[in-house]
Design a protein around this motif. Structure first.
Motif, mmCIF file in Angstrom:
data_model
loop_
_atom_site.group_PDB
_atom_site.id
_atom_site.type_symbol
_atom_site.label_atom_id
_atom_site.label_comp_id
_atom_site.label_asym_id
_atom_site.label_seq_id
_atom_site.Cartn_x
_atom_site.Cartn_y
_atom_site.Cartn_z
ATOM 1 N N TYR A 17 -0.608 -19.213 -22.590
ATOM 2 C CA TYR A 17 -0.326 -19.707 -21.246
ATOM 3 C C TYR A 17 0.316 -18.629 -20.381
ATOM 4 C CZ TYR A 17 -1.013 -24.638 -22.453
ATOM 5 O OH TYR A 17 -1.547 -25.838 -22.817
ATOM 6 N N THR A 18 -0.098 -18.603 -19.118
ATOM 7 C CA THR A 18 0.633 -17.876 -18.097
ATOM 8 C C THR A 18 1.555 -18.898 -17.436
ATOM 9 O OG1 THR A 18 -0.960 -18.348 -16.357
ATOM 10 C CG2 THR A 18 -1.314 -16.317 -17.638
ATOM 11 N N ALA A 19 2.465 -18.424 -16.592
ATOM 12 C CA ALA A 19 3.352 -19.348 -15.879
ATOM 13 C C ALA A 19 2.541 -20.273 -14.982
ATOM 14 C CB ALA A 19 4.373 -18.563 -15.062
ATOM 15 N N LEU A 20 1.516 -19.750 -14.349
ATOM 16 C CA LEU A 20 0.680 -20.560 -13.467
ATOM 17 C C LEU A 20 -0.033 -21.664 -14.246
ATOM 18 C CD1 LEU A 20 -0.498 -21.068 -10.656
ATOM 19 C CD2 LEU A 20 -2.286 -19.426 -11.214
ATOM 20 N N GLY A 43 14.401 -17.405 -26.497
ATOM 21 C CA GLY A 43 15.185 -18.309 -27.328
ATOM 22 C C GLY A 43 14.994 -18.053 -28.811
ATOM 23 N N ALA A 44 16.082 -18.191 -29.561
ATOM 24 C CA ALA A 44 16.038 -17.968 -31.007
ATOM 25 C C ALA A 44 15.259 -19.067 -31.728
ATOM 26 C CB ALA A 44 17.451 -17.897 -31.562
ATOM 27 N N ARG A 45 15.120 -20.230 -31.112
ATOM 28 C CA ARG A 45 14.422 -21.368 -31.731
ATOM 29 C C ARG A 45 12.911 -21.170 -31.789
ATOM 30 N NH1 ARG A 45 15.314 -26.795 -28.921
ATOM 31 N NH2 ARG A 45 14.347 -27.389 -30.871
ATOM 32 N N TYR A 46 12.390 -20.329 -30.896
ATOM 33 C CA TYR A 46 10.949 -20.247 -30.705
ATOM 34 C C TYR A 46 10.390 -18.920 -31.214
ATOM 35 C CZ TYR A 46 12.357 -23.832 -27.375
ATOM 36 O OH TYR A 46 12.913 -24.941 -26.787
ATOM 37 N N LYS A 47 9.230 -18.992 -31.862
ATOM 38 C CA LYS A 47 8.513 -17.787 -32.280
ATOM 39 C C LYS A 47 7.226 -17.737 -31.462
ATOM 40 C CE LYS A 47 6.635 -15.325 -36.167
ATOM 41 N NZ LYS A 47 6.290 -15.329 -37.577
ATOM 42 N N THR A 48 6.989 -16.601 -30.807
ATOM 43 C CA THR A 48 5.853 -16.488 -29.889
ATOM 44 C C THR A 48 5.033 -15.238 -30.161
ATOM 45 O OG1 THR A 48 7.158 -15.269 -28.250
ATOM 46 C CG2 THR A 48 7.096 -17.665 -28.033
ATOM 47 N N ILE A 49 3.828 -15.252 -29.599
ATOM 48 C CA ILE A 49 2.983 -14.068 -29.490
ATOM 49 C C ILE A 49 2.811 -13.846 -27.993
ATOM 50 C CG2 ILE A 49 0.690 -13.101 -29.868
ATOM 51 C CD1 ILE A 49 0.422 -14.908 -32.300
ATOM 52 N N GLU A 50 2.979 -12.603 -27.551
ATOM 53 C CA GLU A 50 2.878 -12.293 -26.125
ATOM 54 C C GLU A 50 1.875 -11.181 -25.899
ATOM 55 O OE1 GLU A 50 6.781 -11.344 -24.642
ATOM 56 O OE2 GLU A 50 7.669 -12.745 -26.069
ATOM 57 N N THR A 51 1.153 -11.278 -24.777
ATOM 58 C CA THR A 51 0.273 -10.185 -24.374
ATOM 59 C C THR A 51 1.072 -9.233 -23.487
ATOM 60 O OG1 THR A 51 -0.520 -11.341 -22.417
ATOM 61 C CG2 THR A 51 -1.767 -11.663 -24.464
ATOM 62 N N GLU A 52 0.513 -8.086 -23.223
ATOM 63 C CA GLU A 52 1.183 -7.080 -22.399
ATOM 64 C C GLU A 52 1.140 -7.445 -20.924
ATOM 65 O OE1 GLU A 52 2.847 -4.417 -23.579
ATOM 66 O OE2 GLU A 52 2.401 -5.163 -25.594
ATOM 67 N N LEU A 53 2.046 -6.851 -20.160
ATOM 68 C CA LEU A 53 2.014 -6.979 -18.709
ATOM 69 C C LEU A 53 0.898 -6.111 -18.170
ATOM 70 C CD1 LEU A 53 5.803 -6.806 -17.847
ATOM 71 C CD2 LEU A 53 4.315 -8.781 -17.657
ATOM 72 N N PRO A 54 0.313 -6.310 -17.050
ATOM 73 C CA PRO A 54 0.497 -7.462 -16.164
ATOM 74 C C PRO A 54 -0.254 -8.678 -16.711
ATOM 75 C CG PRO A 54 -1.190 -6.048 -15.258
ATOM 76 C CD PRO A 54 -0.675 -5.376 -16.533
ATOM 77 N N ASN A 55 -0.007 -9.809 -16.107
ATOM 78 C CA ASN A 55 -0.617 -11.078 -16.507
ATOM 79 C C ASN A 55 -0.261 -11.458 -17.937
ATOM 80 O OD1 ASN A 55 -1.863 -11.258 -13.987
ATOM 81 N ND2 ASN A 55 -3.646 -10.137 -14.714
#
Length: 93
Positions: A17-20, A43-55
């Protein structure tokens, strides 16, 4: 609507998800959804995968080590789907 609700939805769908996109999912502003994503990413509760900026896009992997959405866990524990009346209701008892 809060960070926890957004996190549960993200875990349920398993999408990036993006913020939009997150804001559109909950009919809220992208600015508000951006705050939820920040809380989830940091947050320490959450484990995520993130893409690079931008978008940047964020995918939630687990909440407190739990990889299954809460409603699915409840359905599994009850051995049947929760009645619609009880799902997401605020009890005013």
């Amino acid at each position: 609507m809060n960070t926890q609700s957004a996190a549960e939805k993200m875990l349920e769908t398993g999408r990036f998800y993006t913020a939009l996109e997150l804001g559109q999912e909950f009919k809220e502003s992208a600015k508000r959804a951006s705050g939820w994503l920040f809380n989830i990413r940091s947050g320490a509760r959450y484990k995520t995968i993130e893409t690079e900026l931008p978008n940047r896009k964020v995918k939630l992997i687990s909440i407190d080590g739990r990889t299954m959405p809460l409603n699915k866990l409840q359905n599994t524990a009850l051995l049947f789907k929760r009645p619609r009346l009880l799902v997401g209701s605020d009890s005013h008892a």
